[in-house]
Enzyme design. Structure first.
Site, mmCIF file in Angstrom:
data_model
loop_
_atom_site.group_PDB
_atom_site.id
_atom_site.type_symbol
_atom_site.label_atom_id
_atom_site.label_comp_id
_atom_site.label_asym_id
_atom_site.label_seq_id
_atom_site.Cartn_x
_atom_site.Cartn_y
_atom_site.Cartn_z
ATOM 1 N N ILE A 48 0.846 -1.199 0.000
ATOM 2 C CA ILE A 48 0.000 0.000 0.000
ATOM 3 C C ILE A 48 0.883 1.252 0.000
ATOM 4 O O ILE A 48 0.558 2.259 -0.639
ATOM 5 C CB ILE A 48 -0.988 -0.029 1.185
ATOM 6 C CG1 ILE A 48 -1.814 -1.327 1.135
ATOM 7 C CG2 ILE A 48 -1.929 1.181 1.146
ATOM 8 C CD1 ILE A 48 -2.680 -1.594 2.357
ATOM 9 N N LEU A 64 13.277 -2.603 4.311
ATOM 10 C CA LEU A 64 13.205 -3.739 3.392
ATOM 11 C C LEU A 64 13.034 -5.071 4.120
ATOM 12 O O LEU A 64 13.346 -6.131 3.575
ATOM 13 C CB LEU A 64 14.425 -3.770 2.442
ATOM 14 C CG LEU A 64 14.562 -2.531 1.540
ATOM 15 C CD1 LEU A 64 15.757 -2.693 0.583
ATOM 16 C CD2 LEU A 64 13.285 -2.271 0.720
ATOM 17 N N ASN A 115 7.997 -4.070 16.742
ATOM 18 C CA ASN A 115 8.108 -3.464 15.407
ATOM 19 C C ASN A 115 6.969 -2.501 15.093
ATOM 20 O O ASN A 115 7.114 -1.647 14.215
ATOM 21 C CB ASN A 115 8.165 -4.549 14.330
ATOM 22 C CG ASN A 115 9.475 -5.319 14.392
ATOM 23 O OD1 ASN A 115 10.393 -4.931 15.107
ATOM 24 N ND2 ASN A 115 9.544 -6.427 13.675
ATOM 25 N N TYR A 171 -1.907 -8.247 16.224
ATOM 26 C CA TYR A 171 -1.760 -7.294 15.122
ATOM 27 C C TYR A 171 -2.742 -6.134 15.310
ATOM 28 O O TYR A 171 -2.345 -4.956 15.354
ATOM 29 C CB TYR A 171 -1.993 -7.996 13.778
ATOM 30 C CG TYR A 171 -2.131 -7.035 12.622
ATOM 31 C CD1 TYR A 171 -1.085 -6.195 12.262
ATOM 32 C CD2 TYR A 171 -3.322 -6.957 11.906
ATOM 33 C CE1 TYR A 171 -1.233 -5.291 11.215
ATOM 34 C CE2 TYR A 171 -3.467 -6.064 10.865
ATOM 35 C CZ TYR A 171 -2.420 -5.238 10.522
ATOM 36 O OH TYR A 171 -2.575 -4.338 9.494
ATOM 37 N N PHE A 205 -10.083 -1.927 5.162
ATOM 38 C CA PHE A 205 -10.685 -3.249 5.114
ATOM 39 C C PHE A 205 -9.782 -4.087 4.200
ATOM 40 O O PHE A 205 -8.588 -4.105 4.431
ATOM 41 C CB PHE A 205 -12.177 -3.131 4.791
ATOM 42 C CG PHE A 205 -12.917 -2.699 6.050
ATOM 43 C CD1 PHE A 205 -12.647 -1.461 6.643
ATOM 44 C CD2 PHE A 205 -13.783 -3.541 6.697
ATOM 45 C CE1 PHE A 205 -13.247 -1.085 7.852
ATOM 46 C CE2 PHE A 205 -14.395 -3.179 7.906
ATOM 47 C CZ PHE A 205 -14.119 -1.951 8.476
ATOM 48 N N PHE A 214 -11.354 -21.328 3.453
ATOM 49 C CA PHE A 214 -11.267 -21.554 4.902
ATOM 50 C C PHE A 214 -12.653 -21.535 5.543
ATOM 51 O O PHE A 214 -13.058 -20.562 6.161
ATOM 52 C CB PHE A 214 -10.362 -20.503 5.548
ATOM 53 C CG PHE A 214 -8.930 -20.539 5.089
ATOM 54 C CD1 PHE A 214 -8.333 -21.722 4.657
ATOM 55 C CD2 PHE A 214 -8.153 -19.383 5.083
ATOM 56 C CE1 PHE A 214 -7.011 -21.752 4.221
ATOM 57 C CE2 PHE A 214 -6.823 -19.403 4.663
ATOM 58 C CZ PHE A 214 -6.262 -20.593 4.225
HETATM 59 N N1 UFG Z 1 -9.249 -17.024 2.661
HETATM 60 C C1 UFG Z 1 -9.469 -18.288 2.189
HETATM 61 N N2 UFG Z 1 -8.406 -18.959 1.660
HETATM 62 C C2 UFG Z 1 -7.157 -18.430 1.554
HETATM 63 C C3 UFG Z 1 -6.951 -17.122 2.059
HETATM 64 C C4 UFG Z 1 -8.025 -16.452 2.599
HETATM 65 O O1 UFG Z 1 -10.577 -18.813 2.253
HETATM 66 O O2 UFG Z 1 -6.244 -19.098 1.070
HETATM 67 C C5 UFG Z 1 -10.373 -16.286 3.229
HETATM 68 C C6 UFG Z 1 -10.156 -15.844 4.666
HETATM 69 O O3 UFG Z 1 -10.571 -16.857 5.540
HETATM 70 C C7 UFG Z 1 -11.017 -14.586 4.734
HETATM 71 C C8 UFG Z 1 -10.967 -14.027 3.320
HETATM 72 O O4 UFG Z 1 -10.527 -15.086 2.496
HETATM 73 O O5 UFG Z 1 -12.328 -14.925 5.034
HETATM 74 C C9 UFG Z 1 -9.992 -12.874 3.169
HETATM 75 O O6 UFG Z 1 -8.754 -13.277 3.758
HETATM 76 P P1 UFG Z 1 -7.436 -12.405 3.673
HETATM 77 O O7 UFG Z 1 -6.372 -13.166 4.390
HETATM 78 O O8 UFG Z 1 -7.210 -11.991 2.272
HETATM 79 O O9 UFG Z 1 -7.827 -11.103 4.469
HETATM 80 P P2 UFG Z 1 -8.365 -10.954 5.979
HETATM 81 O O10 UFG Z 1 -9.784 -10.520 5.861
HETATM 82 O O11 UFG Z 1 -8.053 -12.099 6.824
HETATM 83 O O12 UFG Z 1 -7.366 -9.811 6.461
HETATM 84 C C10 UFG Z 1 -7.591 -8.479 6.234
HETATM 85 C C11 UFG Z 1 -6.253 -7.755 6.175
HETATM 86 C C12 UFG Z 1 -5.554 -7.844 7.519
HETATM 87 C C13 UFG Z 1 -6.481 -7.379 8.586
HETATM 88 C C14 UFG Z 1 -7.776 -8.138 8.557
HETATM 89 C C15 UFG Z 1 -8.749 -7.622 9.558
HETATM 90 O O13 UFG Z 1 -5.447 -8.315 5.186
HETATM 91 O O14 UFG Z 1 -4.421 -7.026 7.499
HETATM 92 O O15 UFG Z 1 -8.375 -8.002 7.278
HETATM 93 O O16 UFG Z 1 -9.454 -8.687 10.107
HETATM 94 F F1 UFG Z 1 -5.923 -7.558 9.810
#
Ligand code: UFG
Length: 333
Positions: free
Chosen positions: A12, A33, A91, A140, A168, A207
């Site tokens: 970002i 980095l 960090n 986090y 989001f 998932f």
């Molecule tokens: N998902 C899958 N399979 C995968 C990866 C993700 O089904 O291989 C699902 C996750 O369970 C979730 C959705 O896809 O329901 C999105 O998952 P991401 O990991 O892409 O994103 P998150 O919603 O978990 O995370 C985001 C931001 C984080 C932040 C979080 C807040 O990336 O930085 O929202 O809850 F902390």
């Protein structure tokens, strides 16, 4: 007058640097980095430096006549934060305290901060508004919230003016420049789906499909990275305006499109966009995933004048696909 972007070699951060430069700002980038990519910094002076290096940061702030810091430098993996919380306190929280100390010593009193929907934890209602309860369910989100609270106290004590932007689900890539999303390991849904489309993974693992949602899979609010970038620019402008009228802020804004898509819906859109089959299998739930996370961004629209311009999920996935296809190994050669 210039803007220091910490973590400007990250996903970002690099898109925000491009947005600021495109609007005529002078920008300087600091990144250690640890997770960023030097190749993603285009057109701005770049220092490989750590935000904890007080003297170096003070020097850079003075040398470039910085008036505002846009602060991305952080660790941002939810799962890793649960396994190694101290890394996140060090960090994210401690490092930001050091950065603020350097800023105050250089008399820089404005900061725009990269926060997250994870500050809310399991939401009490949908869409989520900024004054809803903040009860993070992982370190986090906890560390990002601690930093927001630090800004509040630093405003009281030192007149620091801050805007925290709670993203989001960031996705997509720059429409013309060769920058995009590249994490190692990759954990985010859209890049994982596109890696499967490219044949770099055999399948996408969904998932869980037993959530109380439209099709049982988790619902998220996907927002184009360039729309996030424009919100940072507007936040810098707001802090400058406030200062002119002798005011300070310690504000938080949600950034999302206000529309949720399930994991299965995202996979279907990606199949349409790529024309690839993209095999998917349902696996177990991932610990800590809320069923639905959708933002109300009314406050950002009203106060910042923010208007997302790439809200269509097809356009978001399409821009990510163009990046992944042209850079199948990201920034690695
Ligand atoms: N998902 C899958 N399979 C995968 C990866 C993700 O089904 O291989 C699902 C996750 O369970 C979730 C959705 O896809 O329901 C999105 O998952 P991401 O990991 O892409 O994103 P998150 O919603 O978990 O995370 C985001 C931001 C984080 C932040 C979080 C807040 O990336 O930085 O929202 O809850 F902390």
């Amino acid at each position: 007058m210039s803007i220091l972007v910490t973590g400007g070699a990250g996903y970002i951060g690099s898109h925000t640097v491009a947005e600021l430069l495109a609007h005529g700002e002078e920008v300087v980038v600091v990144d250690n980095l640890g997770t960023g990519h030097a190749a993603s910094v285009l057109g701005a002076p770049f220092y490989e430096a750590d935000i904890r290096d007080h003297d170096r940061i003070v020097h850079i702030l003075r040398e470039h006549a910085v008036d505002t810091v846009v602060h991305f430098a952080a660790n941002s993996l939810v799962g890793e934060s649960v396994k190694n919380p101290l890394k996140y306190y060090e960090n994210n929280v401690a490092a930001t305290a050091r950065l603020l100390g350097a800023m105050l010593d250089a008399n820089v009193k404005r900061i725009v901060f990269s926060s997250t929907a994870a500050v809310y934890g399991e939401p009490e209602r949908t869409p989520i508004r900024e004054d809803d309860a903040t009860v993070p369910t992982n370190p986090y989100g906890e560390t990002k919230l601690a930093i927001e609270r630090m800004f509040h106290w630093c405003r009281e004590a030192y007149g620091l003016s801050s805007i925290s932007l709670r993203y989001f689900n960031a996705a997509g890539a720059h429409p013309t420049l060769p920058i995009g999303e590249h994490h190692n390991p990759e954990t985010h849904l859209i890049p994982i789906i596109l890696q499967a489309a490219l044949g770099q993974r055999p399948e996408v693992s969904i998932f869980g499909d037993d959530y109380p949602t439209v099709d049982g899979t988790c619902v998220r609010d996907y927002i184009h990275v360039m729309d996030l970038a424009s919100a940072h620019r507007l936040a810098v402008e707001r802090l400058r305006r406030l200062e002119k009228s002798g005011e300070t802020a310690a504000e938080a804004f949600n950034l999302g499109n206000g529309e949720g898509f399930s994991v299965k819906q995202v996979i279907d859109v990606a199949r349409e966009v790529t024309g690839c089959a993209i095999p998917a299998v349902v696996g177990p739930r991932r610990a800590g995933d809320p069923a639905v996370l959708v933002a109300s961004s009314d406050k950002a629209r009203e106060v910042l004048g923010w208007r997302p311009e790439r809200a269509d999920l097809r356009e978001i996935v399409d821009s990510a696909w163009r990046w992944h296809r042209s850079h199948p190994h990201g920034y690695e050669r």
